[in-house]
Design a protein around this motif. Structure first.
Motif, PDB file in Angstrom:
ATOM      1  N   GLY A  68       4.098   3.725  -7.173  1.00 51.57           N
ATOM      2  CA  GLY A  68       4.282   2.429  -7.585  1.00 51.57           C
ATOM      3  C   GLY A  68       5.800   2.205  -7.413  1.00 51.57           C
ATOM      4  N   THR A  72      -1.026  -3.280  -7.836  1.00 53.62           N
ATOM      5  CA  THR A  72      -1.480  -2.039  -7.810  1.00 53.62           C
ATOM      6  C   THR A  72      -3.013  -2.401  -7.432  1.00 53.62           C
ATOM      7  OG1 THR A  72      -0.380  -1.099  -9.314  1.00 53.62           O
ATOM      8  CG2 THR A  72      -2.261  -0.007  -8.905  1.00 53.62           C
ATOM      9  N   SER A  73      -3.583  -3.274  -7.839  1.00 60.15           N
ATOM     10  CA  SER A  73      -5.005  -3.291  -7.373  1.00 60.15           C
ATOM     11  C   SER A  73      -5.105  -4.045  -5.907  1.00 60.15           C
ATOM     12  CB  SER A  73      -5.876  -4.492  -8.423  1.00 60.15           C
ATOM     13  OG  SER A  73      -5.287  -5.604  -8.219  1.00 60.15           O
ATOM     14  N   ASP A 107      -4.184  -1.128  -3.339  1.00 61.08           N
ATOM     15  CA  ASP A 107      -5.176   0.152  -3.336  1.00 61.08           C
ATOM     16  C   ASP A 107      -5.588   0.316  -2.158  1.00 61.08           C
ATOM     17  OD1 ASP A 107      -6.606   2.207  -3.864  1.00 61.08           O
ATOM     18  OD2 ASP A 107      -8.105   1.002  -5.511  1.00 61.08           O
ATOM     19  N   LYS A 144       0.523  -4.567 -12.104  1.00 61.58           N
ATOM     20  CA  LYS A 144      -0.668  -4.041 -12.415  1.00 61.58           C
ATOM     21  C   LYS A 144      -1.607  -4.858 -11.318  1.00 61.58           C
ATOM     22  CE  LYS A 144      -4.549  -3.978 -15.636  1.00 61.58           C
ATOM     23  NZ  LYS A 144      -4.943  -4.149 -17.004  1.00 61.58           N
ATOM     24  N   VAL A 178       2.192   1.667  -3.463  1.00 62.47           N
ATOM     25  CA  VAL A 178       1.096   2.323  -4.499  1.00 62.47           C
ATOM     26  C   VAL A 178       0.942   3.685  -4.092  1.00 62.47           C
ATOM     27  CG1 VAL A 178      -1.319   2.304  -5.162  1.00 62.47           C
ATOM     28  CG2 VAL A 178      -0.022   0.175  -4.690  1.00 62.47           C
ATOM     29  N   THR A 217       0.844  -1.127  -0.156  1.00 62.48           N
ATOM     30  CA  THR A 217      -0.050  -0.046  -0.100  1.00 62.48           C
ATOM     31  C   THR A 217       1.041   1.354   0.100  1.00 62.48           C
ATOM     32  OG1 THR A 217      -1.710  -1.216   1.075  1.00 62.48           O
ATOM     33  CG2 THR A 217      -1.885   1.311   1.559  1.00 62.48           C
ATOM     34  N   SER A 242       9.159  -1.907  -8.376  1.00 59.47           N
ATOM     35  CA  SER A 242       8.123  -1.243  -9.092  1.00 59.47           C
ATOM     36  C   SER A 242       6.837  -2.209  -9.046  1.00 59.47           C
ATOM     37  CB  SER A 242       8.183  -1.071 -10.617  1.00 59.47           C
ATOM     38  OG  SER A 242       9.413  -0.293 -11.053  1.00 59.47           O
ATOM     39  N   VAL A 243       5.706  -1.568  -8.488  1.00 64.34           N
ATOM     40  CA  VAL A 243       4.444  -2.300  -8.593  1.00 64.34           C
ATOM     41  C   VAL A 243       4.076  -2.775  -9.830  1.00 64.34           C
ATOM     42  CG1 VAL A 243       2.300  -2.343  -7.398  1.00 64.34           C
ATOM     43  CG2 VAL A 243       3.981  -1.096  -6.465  1.00 64.34           C
TER      44      VAL A 243
END
Length: 82
Positions: free
Chosen positions: A19, A63-64, A67, A60, A15, A12, A57-58
């Motif tokens: 990211g 990221t979800s 969030d 995809k 993000v 978190t 790096s985060v």
């Protein structure tokens, strides 16, 4: 995917930090060594990528999951389905 509380907190924070993670970015869990162990566990789950030189790096999916408003969005989606 099941994440531990430390993993959720670090993901978190990443993000919220655009990211990205790099040494000195301010994201730390106790000390750098412990933070790196958590980061490597997230990389093993393919939620973040190791970009080399202790930079991450985060992804995809990460990221979800990272969030900060995910739980609110899930609750709203459940209410709409009812």
């Amino acid at each position: 995917m099941k994440l531990g509380p430390r993993q959720e907190a670090i993901l978190t924070a990443m993000v919220k930090n655009g990211g990205k993670y790099w040494p000195g970015c301010g994201i730390v869990w106790g000390n750098f060594s412990t933070t790196r162990i958590i980061l490597e566990s997230l990389a093993a789950k393919k939620l973040i990528t190791n970009d080399g030189n202790n930079r991450y790096s985060v992804t995809k999916e990460g990221t979800s999951l990272g969030d900060p408003y995910r739980y609110i969005k899930e609750r709203v989606a459940e209410k709409k389905q009812q």
